[in-house]
Motif scaffolding. Structure first.
Motif, PDB file in Angstrom:
ATOM      1  N   GLU A 160     -29.741 -37.231 -47.016  1.00  0.00           N
ATOM      2  CA  GLU A 160     -30.209 -35.920 -47.459  1.00  0.00           C
ATOM      3  C   GLU A 160     -29.118 -34.846 -47.384  1.00  0.00           C
ATOM      4  OE1 GLU A 160     -33.828 -34.029 -45.525  1.00  0.00           O
ATOM      5  OE2 GLU A 160     -34.521 -36.014 -46.147  1.00  0.00           O
ATOM      6  N   ASN A 161     -28.411 -34.833 -46.253  1.00  0.00           N
ATOM      7  CA  ASN A 161     -27.493 -33.713 -45.973  1.00  0.00           C
ATOM      8  C   ASN A 161     -26.016 -34.058 -46.036  1.00  0.00           C
ATOM      9  OD1 ASN A 161     -29.811 -32.076 -45.168  1.00  0.00           O
ATOM     10  ND2 ASN A 161     -29.875 -33.414 -43.389  1.00  0.00           N
ATOM     11  N   GLY A 162     -25.700 -35.337 -46.237  1.00  0.00           N
ATOM     12  CA  GLY A 162     -24.308 -35.765 -46.177  1.00  0.00           C
ATOM     13  C   GLY A 162     -23.878 -35.922 -44.732  1.00  0.00           C
ATOM     14  N   LEU A 163     -22.591 -36.244 -44.547  1.00  0.00           N
ATOM     15  CA  LEU A 163     -22.069 -36.362 -43.182  1.00  0.00           C
ATOM     16  C   LEU A 163     -21.665 -34.978 -42.697  1.00  0.00           C
ATOM     17  CD1 LEU A 163     -19.842 -39.566 -43.381  1.00  0.00           C
ATOM     18  CD2 LEU A 163     -21.833 -39.236 -41.897  1.00  0.00           C
ATOM     19  N   LEU A 164     -22.202 -34.586 -41.569  1.00  0.00           N
ATOM     20  CA  LEU A 164     -21.904 -33.281 -40.962  1.00  0.00           C
ATOM     21  C   LEU A 164     -21.195 -33.509 -39.623  1.00  0.00           C
ATOM     22  CD1 LEU A 164     -25.408 -31.622 -41.589  1.00  0.00           C
ATOM     23  CD2 LEU A 164     -23.359 -31.479 -43.036  1.00  0.00           C
ATOM     24  N   PRO A 165     -20.385 -32.521 -39.210  1.00  0.00           N
ATOM     25  CA  PRO A 165     -19.624 -32.720 -37.958  1.00  0.00           C
ATOM     26  C   PRO A 165     -20.485 -32.756 -36.698  1.00  0.00           C
ATOM     27  CG  PRO A 165     -18.852 -30.772 -39.180  1.00  0.00           C
ATOM     28  CD  PRO A 165     -20.086 -31.262 -39.878  1.00  0.00           C
ATOM     29  N   LYS A 215     -21.197 -48.582 -32.985  1.00  0.00           N
ATOM     30  CA  LYS A 215     -21.835 -49.254 -31.829  1.00  0.00           C
ATOM     31  C   LYS A 215     -22.054 -48.304 -30.668  1.00  0.00           C
ATOM     32  CE  LYS A 215     -21.660 -54.105 -32.281  1.00  0.00           C
ATOM     33  NZ  LYS A 215     -20.775 -55.219 -32.498  1.00  0.00           N
ATOM     34  N   ARG A 216     -21.357 -47.188 -30.638  1.00  0.00           N
ATOM     35  CA  ARG A 216     -21.592 -46.199 -29.584  1.00  0.00           C
ATOM     36  C   ARG A 216     -22.965 -45.558 -29.747  1.00  0.00           C
ATOM     37  NH1 ARG A 216     -18.765 -42.805 -31.563  1.00  0.00           N
ATOM     38  NH2 ARG A 216     -18.687 -41.189 -29.982  1.00  0.00           N
ATOM     39  N   HIS A 217     -23.526 -45.657 -30.966  1.00  0.00           N
ATOM     40  CA  HIS A 217     -24.816 -44.997 -31.234  1.00  0.00           C
ATOM     41  C   HIS A 217     -25.962 -45.971 -31.463  1.00  0.00           C
ATOM     42  CE1 HIS A 217     -22.579 -41.232 -31.794  1.00  0.00           C
ATOM     43  NE2 HIS A 217     -21.789 -41.853 -32.646  1.00  0.00           N
ATOM     44  N   ASP A 218     -25.656 -47.230 -31.793  1.00  0.00           N
ATOM     45  CA  ASP A 218     -26.688 -48.178 -32.219  1.00  0.00           C
ATOM     46  C   ASP A 218     -26.117 -49.591 -32.055  1.00  0.00           C
ATOM     47  OD1 ASP A 218     -28.614 -49.688 -33.555  1.00  0.00           O
ATOM     48  OD2 ASP A 218     -28.738 -48.330 -35.277  1.00  0.00           O
TER      49      ASP A 218
HETATM   50  C1  HQG Z   1     -23.976 -38.559 -37.133  1.00  0.00           C
HETATM   51  C2  HQG Z   1     -14.972 -41.557 -30.729  1.00  0.00           C
HETATM   52  C3  HQG Z   1     -27.744 -36.997 -38.758  1.00  0.00           C
HETATM   53  C4  HQG Z   1     -22.726 -39.369 -37.268  1.00  0.00           C
HETATM   54  C5  HQG Z   1     -15.184 -42.426 -31.947  1.00  0.00           C
HETATM   55  C6  HQG Z   1     -22.492 -39.785 -35.829  1.00  0.00           C
HETATM   56  C7  HQG Z   1     -14.760 -41.560 -33.114  1.00  0.00           C
HETATM   57  C8  HQG Z   1     -25.478 -37.281 -38.676  1.00  0.00           C
HETATM   58  C9  HQG Z   1     -23.087 -38.639 -35.014  1.00  0.00           C
HETATM   59  C10 HQG Z   1     -15.018 -40.164 -32.634  1.00  0.00           C
HETATM   60  C11 HQG Z   1     -25.289 -36.487 -39.828  1.00  0.00           C
HETATM   61  C12 HQG Z   1     -22.045 -37.771 -34.335  1.00  0.00           C
HETATM   62  C13 HQG Z   1     -16.186 -39.527 -33.334  1.00  0.00           C
HETATM   63  C14 HQG Z   1     -26.446 -35.961 -40.433  1.00  0.00           C
HETATM   64  C15 HQG Z   1     -23.356 -37.148 -39.179  1.00  0.00           C
HETATM   65  N1  HQG Z   1     -27.641 -36.224 -39.875  1.00  0.00           N
HETATM   66  N2  HQG Z   1     -26.680 -37.530 -38.142  1.00  0.00           N
HETATM   67  N3  HQG Z   1     -26.389 -35.206 -41.552  1.00  0.00           N
HETATM   68  N4  HQG Z   1     -23.970 -36.416 -40.116  1.00  0.00           N
HETATM   69  N5  HQG Z   1     -24.243 -37.682 -38.296  1.00  0.00           N
HETATM   70  O1  HQG Z   1     -19.839 -39.030 -31.484  1.00  0.00           O
HETATM   71  O2  HQG Z   1     -18.101 -40.107 -35.686  1.00  0.00           O
HETATM   72  O3  HQG Z   1     -13.661 -42.967 -28.138  1.00  0.00           O
HETATM   73  O4  HQG Z   1     -19.828 -36.757 -32.612  1.00  0.00           O
HETATM   74  O5  HQG Z   1     -22.913 -40.465 -38.132  1.00  0.00           O
HETATM   75  O6  HQG Z   1     -14.483 -43.642 -31.870  1.00  0.00           O
HETATM   76  O7  HQG Z   1     -19.571 -41.202 -33.903  1.00  0.00           O
HETATM   77  O8  HQG Z   1     -14.122 -40.532 -28.040  1.00  0.00           O
HETATM   78  O9  HQG Z   1     -19.055 -38.705 -33.909  1.00  0.00           O
HETATM   79  O10 HQG Z   1     -23.168 -40.970 -35.535  1.00  0.00           O
HETATM   80  O11 HQG Z   1     -13.438 -41.732 -33.495  1.00  0.00           O
HETATM   81  O12 HQG Z   1     -11.849 -41.375 -28.659  1.00  0.00           O
HETATM   82  O13 HQG Z   1     -23.787 -37.815 -35.954  1.00  0.00           O
HETATM   83  O14 HQG Z   1     -15.268 -40.267 -31.223  1.00  0.00           O
HETATM   84  O15 HQG Z   1     -13.670 -41.622 -30.251  1.00  0.00           O
HETATM   85  O16 HQG Z   1     -21.501 -38.523 -33.270  1.00  0.00           O
HETATM   86  O17 HQG Z   1     -17.312 -40.389 -33.307  1.00  0.00           O
HETATM   87  P1  HQG Z   1     -20.046 -38.211 -32.715  1.00  0.00           P
HETATM   88  P2  HQG Z   1     -18.571 -40.178 -34.280  1.00  0.00           P
HETATM   89  P3  HQG Z   1     -13.308 -41.635 -28.678  1.00  0.00           P
END
Ligand code: HQG
Length: 180
Positions: free
Chosen positions: A111-116, A136-139
């Motif tokens: 719906e919203n794209g990838l957001l930070p 895998k950190r999330h699921d």
């Molecule tokens: C999700 C670690 C709902 C997104 C890793 C992710 C990476 C949405 C989560 C680095 C969304 C955020 C960053 C939306 C994005 N609606 N969910 N519209 N848009 N998301 O941890 O990318 O080990 O902030 O998919 O390896 O998982 O710490 O970001 O699942 O390189 O060095 O929102 O952190 O590195 O989760 O990880 P995070 P990420 P380190």
């Protein structure tokens, strides 16, 4: 977790999320004087003997390239959540990038794209293996999203360099995202 991993975790926390807790003066590119960081760490009993050589060893031995140490300064390559926006180098991305995420986020992403979310940038992976690890950190059964970075870049979406495996973007609209 071994001691170097523990050190890496604490330094990531300081440089990405809470420089003020360590009285660090962070600049716009995320750099902090090594001396300042060491002074702050030395206040804790477990880090009282840490020196620059230990920081170098931590960076070299880490599985991920999280930190950069150069000319007496240190910074995190990615992951920041502090209010001051860290300026990253804009760069043309590879044609395809990947993003590993949780099944429960898919509906909102489509719906919203990838957001930070809580970070300053969206984090993208250079290869599928890396994306899987991130997801895998999330699921435990993560989804891999395929990002048409070439098309996005051609249409004006900016990409920035994190490290050689991690790319950053402000947001990725859902029209550039496919499920694997
Ligand atoms: C999700 C670690 C709902 C997104 C890793 C992710 C990476 C949405 C989560 C680095 C969304 C955020 C960053 C939306 C994005 N609606 N969910 N519209 N848009 N998301 O941890 O990318 O080990 O902030 O998919 O390896 O998982 O710490 O970001 O699942 O390189 O060095 O929102 O952190 O590195 O989760 O990880 P995070 P990420 P380190």
């Amino acid at each position: 977790m071994n001691k170097l991993e523990e050190l890496s975790k604490e330094i990531s926390y300081a440089l990405r999320h809470a420089p003020w807790e360590y009285e660090l003066e962070i600049d716009q590119e995320g750099w902090v004087p090594v001396e300042q960081l060491l002074d702050a760490l030395h206040k804790a009993e477990k880090w009282k003997n840490i020196g620059e050589a230990d920081l170098k060893e931590m960076i070299e031995k880490s599985e991920k390239k999280r930190h950069e140490l150069k000319d007496g300064r240190i910074r995190a390559f990615y992951g920041h959540s502090i209010p001051m926006k860290i300026l990253k180098e804009e760069k043309m991305p590879p044609d395809i990038l990947y993003h590993g995420t949780a099944r429960r986020f898919l509906e909102s992403i489509s719906e919203n794209g990838l957001l930070p979310q809580s970070r300053q940038y969206v984090h993208l992976s250079q290869d599928i293996e890396t994306a899987k690890k991130v997801g895998k950190r999330h699921d435990n059964k993560p989804c891999i999203l395929i990002i048409d970075a070439k098309k996005a870049w051609n249409e004006g979406i900016k990409f920035y360099l994190g490290n050689e495996k991690v790319w950053l973007a402000d947001t990725i609209p859902s029209r550039y995202i496919k499920m694997m």
